[in-house]
Design an enzyme around this catalytic site. Structure first.
Site, short mmCIF file in Angstrom:
data_model
loop_
_atom_site.label_atom_id
_atom_site.label_comp_id
_atom_site.label_asym_id
_atom_site.label_seq_id
_atom_site.Cartn_x
_atom_site.Cartn_y
_atom_site.Cartn_z
N GLU A 49 0.86 -1.19 0.00
CA GLU A 49 0.00 0.00 0.00
C GLU A 49 0.90 1.24 0.00
O GLU A 49 2.01 1.22 0.55
CB GLU A 49 -0.87 0.02 1.27
CG GLU A 49 -2.03 -0.95 1.21
CD GLU A 49 -2.84 -0.94 2.50
OE1 GLU A 49 -2.68 -0.03 3.33
OE2 GLU A 49 -3.64 -1.88 2.68
N ASP A 186 1.26 3.33 -38.91
CA ASP A 186 -0.08 2.74 -38.98
C ASP A 186 -1.09 3.85 -39.26
O ASP A 186 -0.75 5.04 -39.26
CB ASP A 186 -0.44 1.97 -37.70
CG ASP A 186 -0.31 2.80 -36.43
OD1 ASP A 186 -0.60 4.00 -36.48
OD2 ASP A 186 0.08 2.23 -35.40
N LYS A 209 -0.85 -1.76 -40.81
CA LYS A 209 -0.45 -2.65 -39.70
C LYS A 209 -1.70 -3.35 -39.22
O LYS A 209 -2.74 -2.71 -39.05
CB LYS A 209 0.13 -1.79 -38.56
CG LYS A 209 0.30 -2.52 -37.25
CD LYS A 209 0.91 -1.62 -36.17
CE LYS A 209 -0.12 -1.17 -35.17
NZ LYS A 209 0.44 -0.44 -34.02
N ARG A 211 -2.92 -6.11 -36.08
CA ARG A 211 -2.53 -6.90 -34.92
C ARG A 211 -3.48 -8.08 -34.77
O ARG A 211 -4.67 -7.95 -35.06
CB ARG A 211 -2.64 -6.06 -33.64
CG ARG A 211 -1.49 -5.07 -33.44
CD ARG A 211 -1.50 -4.59 -32.00
NE ARG A 211 -0.68 -3.40 -31.79
CZ ARG A 211 0.56 -3.43 -31.32
NH1 ARG A 211 1.14 -4.58 -31.02
NH2 ARG A 211 1.23 -2.31 -31.13
N THR A 245 5.70 -2.35 -33.11
CA THR A 245 5.19 -1.54 -34.23
C THR A 245 6.35 -0.98 -35.05
O THR A 245 6.41 -1.16 -36.28
CB THR A 245 4.34 -0.37 -33.67
OG1 THR A 245 3.23 -0.93 -32.98
CG2 THR A 245 3.86 0.56 -34.77
C1 R5P Z 1 -0.70 2.10 -31.63
O1 R5P Z 1 -1.71 2.39 -32.28
C2 R5P Z 1 0.23 3.11 -31.05
O2 R5P Z 1 0.17 4.33 -31.75
C3 R5P Z 1 1.65 2.61 -31.04
O3 R5P Z 1 2.08 2.39 -32.36
C4 R5P Z 1 1.77 1.30 -30.29
O4 R5P Z 1 0.94 1.28 -29.17
C5 R5P Z 1 3.20 1.07 -29.86
O5 R5P Z 1 3.28 -0.11 -29.14
P1 R5P Z 1 4.42 -1.19 -29.42
O6 R5P Z 1 5.73 -0.43 -29.35
O7 R5P Z 1 4.27 -2.18 -28.32
O8 R5P Z 1 4.18 -1.77 -30.76
#
Ligand code: R5P
Length: 337
Positions: A49, A186, A209, A211, A245
């Site tokens: 806590e 993206d 992109k 996921r 990403t």
């Molecule tokens: C996604 O839409 C965000 O804009 C970032 O591209 C994403 O969250 C980055 O996360 P990571 O580095 O884990 O791919």
């Protein structure tokens, strides 16, 4: 360092307090403003806590609580959030006249909608909790989606690091516009990438992109894309978290003949395995701001990493709020992405 002008009577009514997540940034911000950082006692009980207590009287003061919602060392994002929440609660009960929560990085910001049935909108839950504890205003930087501010029923100053990143990129482009291309990793960043490209006077390429719904670490990318061969790619994102990403995008860019790849993001979260991935990736430079602590990233990434300080922007914003000035003017009215 820029010293912002606040008259002494206003200084006396302003109180800056830091949570434990990123004291260095709070200190830099208070130094920029020429205001002393308040004295806050903080500890974690053996059962995890948290406890805080303001060491000074804050009766009648405008209290600014500076806390990034990040994980640091053994503390989790949720610890950072809980600490911010009890700091608001304590400020309210200690008769602060106004409470502003300054959250340079707002965790849970990507959980901003229900993508499937029976899911929470966690960004809304975080913001509403701060409000019900007593926050009168929130300040944050480059949130994943600007609409999230709608969940707070009151003033919400949404800042951007775009001017900082833009200046860092201009230093690299130096007028050689035909050798560079801006890449959005993206769809979510397409508009931002176009704005950067327009400002820099270079062309822009958009990547797709997708996921995996069950396992968000699995990212599908095109094998190659057109328009980057022989060029230095400037890839802009809001967050580097696991770096999936940017690394997957960089691999496509490299296969497509990119000469160099420079990546930029406001928030360098670098959750595992980001640092190893980035070291192994065909990425030449990584530019981020210090909205969260970056000690470990600095150690691992070394010269590959450039850190831009967000402290002057925070200091200028808090000064404008304190003096009832304009926050939008800091960004030439362009902080609305
Ligand atoms: C996604 O839409 C965000 O804009 C970032 O591209 C994403 O969250 C980055 O996360 P990571 O580095 O884990 O791919």
């Amino acid at each position: 360092m820029i010293q912002f002008q606040i008259d002494p009577a206003q200084y006396a009514r302003t109180y800056l307090a830091s949570g434990s997540t990123h004291v260095e940034l709070a200190q830099q911000t208070s130094d920029e403003m020429g205001i002393e950082l308040g004295n806050v006692e903080r500890k974690m009980f053996p059962n995890t806590e948290l406890y805080i207590r303001y060491g000074d009287s804050i009766r009648g003061k405008h209290v600014f609580i500076i806390q990034s919602l990040a994980a640091v060392d053994s503390r989790s994002v949720n610890d950072s959030f809980m600490e911010a929440l009890i700091m608001v609660d304590a400020a309210k009960r200690a008769s602060a006249s106004e409470i502003t929560v300054v959250v340079p990085y707002l965790a849970y910001g990507r959980q901003d909608r229900k993508a499937r049935g029976r899911e929470p909108i966690s960004a809304a839950a975080v913001i509403r909790s701060l409000q019900s504890a007593g926050a009168d205003r929130i300040v944050s930087v480059d949130m994943h989606s600007a609409q999230t501010q709608a969940t707070f029923n009151g003033p919400f100053d949404h800042l951007t690091a775009e001017t900082l990143i833009q200046a860092a990129l201009e230093e690299r482009v130096k007028g050689d516009v035909e050798k560079f291309v801006v890449v959005s990793p993206d769809g979510g960043r397409a508009k931002v990438a176009e704005d950067y490209a327009n400002e820099l006077g270079v062309s822009v390429v958009h990547m797709t992109k997708s996921r995996d719904r069950e396992d968000s670490s699995k990212i599908a990318r095109p094998h190659v894309i057109a328009g980057v061969e022989g060029l230095t790619c400037l890839m802009i994102d809001d967050i580097i978290d696991t770096a999936g990403t940017l690394v997957s995008a960089a691999e496509t860019l490299k296969r497509s003949g990119a000469a160099r790849i420079i990546t930029c993001a406001t928030h360098g979260i670098f959750s595992k395995p980001a640092l190893e991935r980035l070291m192994a990736a065909p990425i030449d430079e990584i530019i981020v701001t210090n909205t969260v602590p970056l000690d470990e990233a600095k150690k691992v990434l070394g010269d590959k990493l450039e850190i831009l300080s967000i402290a002057p922007i925070l200091a200028q914003t808090l000064t404008e709020i304190t003096t009832r000035g304009s926050v939008s003017k800091i960004f030439n009215d362009r902080n609305y992405h």
